[in-house]
Write a protein that holds these residues in place. Sequence first.
Motif, PDB file in Angstrom:
ATOM      1  N   LEU A   1      50.213  39.238  -3.423  1.00  0.00           N
ATOM      2  CA  LEU A   1      50.454  40.616  -3.861  1.00  0.00           C
ATOM      3  C   LEU A   1      49.158  41.291  -4.311  1.00  0.00           C
ATOM      4  O   LEU A   1      48.928  42.473  -4.021  1.00  0.00           O
ATOM      5  N   GLU A   2      48.304  40.554  -5.009  1.00  0.00           N
ATOM      6  CA  GLU A   2      47.029  41.141  -5.439  1.00  0.00           C
ATOM      7  C   GLU A   2      46.146  41.490  -4.247  1.00  0.00           C
ATOM      8  O   GLU A   2      45.510  42.551  -4.217  1.00  0.00           O
ATOM      9  N   GLU A   3      46.110  40.607  -3.250  1.00  0.00           N
ATOM     10  CA  GLU A   3      45.282  40.886  -2.074  1.00  0.00           C
ATOM     11  C   GLU A   3      45.852  42.046  -1.257  1.00  0.00           C
ATOM     12  O   GLU A   3      45.095  42.866  -0.719  1.00  0.00           O
ATOM     13  N   THR A   4      47.171  42.115  -1.137  1.00  0.00           N
ATOM     14  CA  THR A   4      47.757  43.236  -0.390  1.00  0.00           C
ATOM     15  C   THR A   4      47.497  44.562  -1.101  1.00  0.00           C
ATOM     16  O   THR A   4      47.297  45.586  -0.448  1.00  0.00           O
ATOM     17  N   GLN A   5      47.460  44.544  -2.447  1.00  0.00           N
ATOM     18  CA  GLN A   5      47.151  45.777  -3.167  1.00  0.00           C
ATOM     19  C   GLN A   5      45.713  46.209  -2.903  1.00  0.00           C
ATOM     20  O   GLN A   5      45.427  47.403  -2.746  1.00  0.00           O
ATOM     21  N   ARG A   6      44.795  45.229  -2.825  1.00  0.00           N
ATOM     22  CA  ARG A   6      43.401  45.572  -2.502  1.00  0.00           C
ATOM     23  C   ARG A   6      43.323  46.184  -1.102  1.00  0.00           C
ATOM     24  O   ARG A   6      42.606  47.158  -0.871  1.00  0.00           O
ATOM     25  N   LEU A   7      44.059  45.612  -0.158  1.00  0.00           N
ATOM     26  CA  LEU A   7      44.042  46.161   1.192  1.00  0.00           C
ATOM     27  C   LEU A   7      44.695  47.541   1.236  1.00  0.00           C
ATOM     28  O   LEU A   7      44.278  48.404   2.011  1.00  0.00           O
ATOM     29  N   GLN A   8      45.731  47.748   0.417  1.00  0.00           N
ATOM     30  CA  GLN A   8      46.343  49.073   0.352  1.00  0.00           C
ATOM     31  C   GLN A   8      45.342  50.103  -0.155  1.00  0.00           C
ATOM     32  O   GLN A   8      45.285  51.237   0.343  1.00  0.00           O
ATOM     33  N   ASP A   9      44.518  49.711  -1.140  1.00  0.00           N
ATOM     34  CA  ASP A   9      43.492  50.629  -1.634  1.00  0.00           C
ATOM     35  C   ASP A   9      42.477  50.952  -0.539  1.00  0.00           C
ATOM     36  O   ASP A   9      42.012  52.097  -0.414  1.00  0.00           O
ATOM     37  N   VAL A  10      42.121  49.935   0.255  1.00  0.00           N
ATOM     38  CA  VAL A  10      41.188  50.173   1.360  1.00  0.00           C
ATOM     39  C   VAL A  10      41.787  51.140   2.369  1.00  0.00           C
ATOM     40  O   VAL A  10      41.117  52.056   2.865  1.00  0.00           O
ATOM     41  N   LEU A  11      43.066  50.954   2.698  1.00  0.00           N
ATOM     42  CA  LEU A  11      43.724  51.853   3.653  1.00  0.00           C
ATOM     43  C   LEU A  11      43.806  53.271   3.103  1.00  0.00           C
ATOM     44  O   LEU A  11      43.672  54.242   3.863  1.00  0.00           O
ATOM     45  N   ASP A  12      44.029  53.397   1.793  1.00  0.00           N
ATOM     46  CA  ASP A  12      44.027  54.735   1.194  1.00  0.00           C
ATOM     47  C   ASP A  12      42.659  55.395   1.339  1.00  0.00           C
ATOM     48  O   ASP A  12      42.554  56.593   1.639  1.00  0.00           O
ATOM     49  N   ASP A  13      41.591  54.588   1.135  1.00  0.00           N
ATOM     50  CA  ASP A  13      40.241  55.143   1.300  1.00  0.00           C
ATOM     51  C   ASP A  13      39.982  55.556   2.741  1.00  0.00           C
ATOM     52  O   ASP A  13      39.389  56.616   3.007  1.00  0.00           O
ATOM     53  N   LEU A  14      40.417  54.731   3.689  1.00  0.00           N
ATOM     54  CA  LEU A  14      40.227  55.072   5.097  1.00  0.00           C
ATOM     55  C   LEU A  14      41.001  56.336   5.474  1.00  0.00           C
ATOM     56  O   LEU A  14      40.494  57.196   6.204  1.00  0.00           O
ATOM     57  N   ASN A  15      42.214  56.457   4.964  1.00  0.00           N
ATOM     58  CA  ASN A  15      43.009  57.646   5.269  1.00  0.00           C
ATOM     59  C   ASN A  15      42.385  58.890   4.645  1.00  0.00           C
ATOM     60  O   ASN A  15      42.339  59.956   5.269  1.00  0.00           O
ATOM     61  N   GLU A  16      41.861  58.746   3.422  1.00  0.00           N
ATOM     62  CA  GLU A  16      41.203  59.871   2.763  1.00  0.00           C
ATOM     63  C   GLU A  16      39.954  60.294   3.542  1.00  0.00           C
ATOM     64  O   GLU A  16      39.706  61.479   3.772  1.00  0.00           O
ATOM     65  N   ALA A  17      39.158  59.296   3.974  1.00  0.00           N
ATOM     66  CA  ALA A  17      37.952  59.604   4.731  1.00  0.00           C
ATOM     67  C   ALA A  17      38.291  60.227   6.077  1.00  0.00           C
ATOM     68  O   ALA A  17      37.578  61.118   6.557  1.00  0.00           O
ATOM     69  N   ALA A  18      39.369  59.755   6.711  1.00  0.00           N
ATOM     70  CA  ALA A  18      39.758  60.320   7.995  1.00  0.00           C
ATOM     71  C   ALA A  18      40.182  61.773   7.852  1.00  0.00           C
ATOM     72  O   ALA A  18      39.878  62.617   8.709  1.00  0.00           O
ATOM     73  N   GLN A  19      40.887  62.106   6.777  1.00  0.00           N
ATOM     74  CA  GLN A  19      41.283  63.492   6.552  1.00  0.00           C
ATOM     75  C   GLN A  19      40.062  64.377   6.310  1.00  0.00           C
ATOM     76  O   GLN A  19      39.983  65.497   6.825  1.00  0.00           O
ATOM     77  N   LEU A  20      39.104  63.867   5.541  1.00  0.00           N
ATOM     78  CA  LEU A  20      37.897  64.656   5.292  1.00  0.00           C
ATOM     79  C   LEU A  20      37.098  64.848   6.571  1.00  0.00           C
ATOM     80  O   LEU A  20      36.535  65.917   6.816  1.00  0.00           O
ATOM     81  N   ASP A  21      37.025  63.799   7.401  1.00  0.00           N
ATOM     82  CA  ASP A  21      36.256  63.888   8.637  1.00  0.00           C
ATOM     83  C   ASP A  21      36.920  64.806   9.650  1.00  0.00           C
ATOM     84  O   ASP A  21      36.247  65.515  10.390  1.00  0.00           O
ATOM     85  N   GLY A  22      38.257  64.803   9.674  1.00  0.00           N
ATOM     86  CA  GLY A  22      38.960  65.615  10.647  1.00  0.00           C
ATOM     87  C   GLY A  22      39.231  67.036  10.206  1.00  0.00           C
ATOM     88  O   GLY A  22      39.858  67.799  10.940  1.00  0.00           O
TER      89      GLY A  22
END
Length: 548
Positions: free
Chosen positions: A349-370
Amino acid sequence: MRFDDRLATALGQPADVPAARQVVWRQLVDLLSQGDDEASELRDLAFERLRQWRGEVPIIGRQSAAMLLLGDQPVPTDLIEFFAEDATVVFAPLLAGVELPGKVWRKLIPRLSPVARALLRHRRDLPNGALRALEAFGPADLVIEGPAAPELPPEPEAAHEEHYAAPDIRELRARIDAFRERQLHAELTEQTEFSFETGADGVIRWCDAAARGAIVGLSIADAAPGQAHGVDGQAAGAFRRRAPFRDARLTVARAGPAGGAWCISGVPSFDAATGRFTGYRGTARRPRVGERAEDVGLLGSALSGDSLRQLAHEVRTPLNAIAGFAEMIERQMLGPAPRAYRDRATAILEETQRLQDVLDDLNEAAQLDGGVPPLAAEEVDCAMLLARVTSALGPLATDKKVTIALAIAPHCASVMIDPGAIERMATRLVSAAIGLARPGERIAVELAPGDGAKPETLLAVERPALVTGQDEASLFEACDIAGEEEGAPPLLGLGFTLRMVRGVARSAGGDLAIAPDRFRVRLPAVAVQHAPRPAEHAACSPGAGPLA
């Protein structure tokens, strides 16, 4: 007594498609590495399947499987012998690091190929038994295969034969010194272009570069994952279609004249008599001024914003399922579970939460880039937000033995921004500074009103000593930082974090500035200023834990 049927289970799995066969191939390697060398029908059948499906597993996959065998557990000799049959780039790391007793080496070395034995001769930690076995194969390994040259009849001696005059020793030394000087000059001169040829498997087998050792053995058949060294998807895709390619990316890892980025172009080669594909022939050159060898996508990656957003969505679906099952085990919703299983579920669960944070960062960066418009901006109290963020990062600072010195000046105005975006921005920036800090280091986090004509709020985070002195360009391009293994750096690299912070700040009309000692985020404030809140004074005062 229990009967271990894991090997039989793996062999009985359906493998109708190549992807399934690759999965079973890796499972068989893992199971065979846990067994012994005792011959059995199942073990022989497993090796038969491995040899049958080896060509369907990419070279990178086979190489990683071989490297995973290196560890504390002994490696079965039949598995080492199996990998020694593969390409040199696959078994070289395994033979360079595997440790075996001398009597095991004596049995294994005769069954290895001359190339594998040649690699073993470069090791300096082999036992005496292995060295004696290698010495026994020295004359045989140095024999050049092929028909012997026919013996020529001796030429009749001339009546007046002129004797060859040996060169002067000073002339020989002058030639040797000149040769060494030319070699040194070639090594110090950066290579700008070279030609290459590959085999049918895509591995570069010849090139005319001076530092060919860093290039020969690389493969154009598989794209390098992430930021790894190798070729990009353009070259790998063209190889699968047996099509020509132009200006694909190649990065060479080894430092030296051949290291760095290259633009490569190549055409497929076919046998004129049979039409059989024999490999590629091509050229490589350094990127020209203003040209980058890699495709420029989101935040310097090879993916566009839409592609990265789609990737994050595809990964999030199975990740949620994994987190759900782990939570069911942790809470024992399906029945009692042993403590070891519950602890493992908590770690998942702790590792999946870290990966969820990474995916949130990627989604945020993708929105800014697009250029996707942000959510409705709201008035955000930065003082309350920063106090909440530093409090949430307290356990991380405690584990790292890092002190957070939080200072919030009075009369800090609120800002108009998406609340989720600014909280994610502040969390990533402060956590990156904590992760790169060394034990005992003090990280200052400051919030103050701007001193310009326009109302602004300034957030400043002190740069850790590990990145002090680096210029702005190197920080924004940083994926790996020398010495960061001492800490817990951002999962996507400091460069990605800084680019995301800058993108969020610019979307709200602010910006990120890199000062010699601090990261400074400037955000436009609302016209109305608020009086200091009790929470601001509480955040500034020393307290238990990492806040000081």
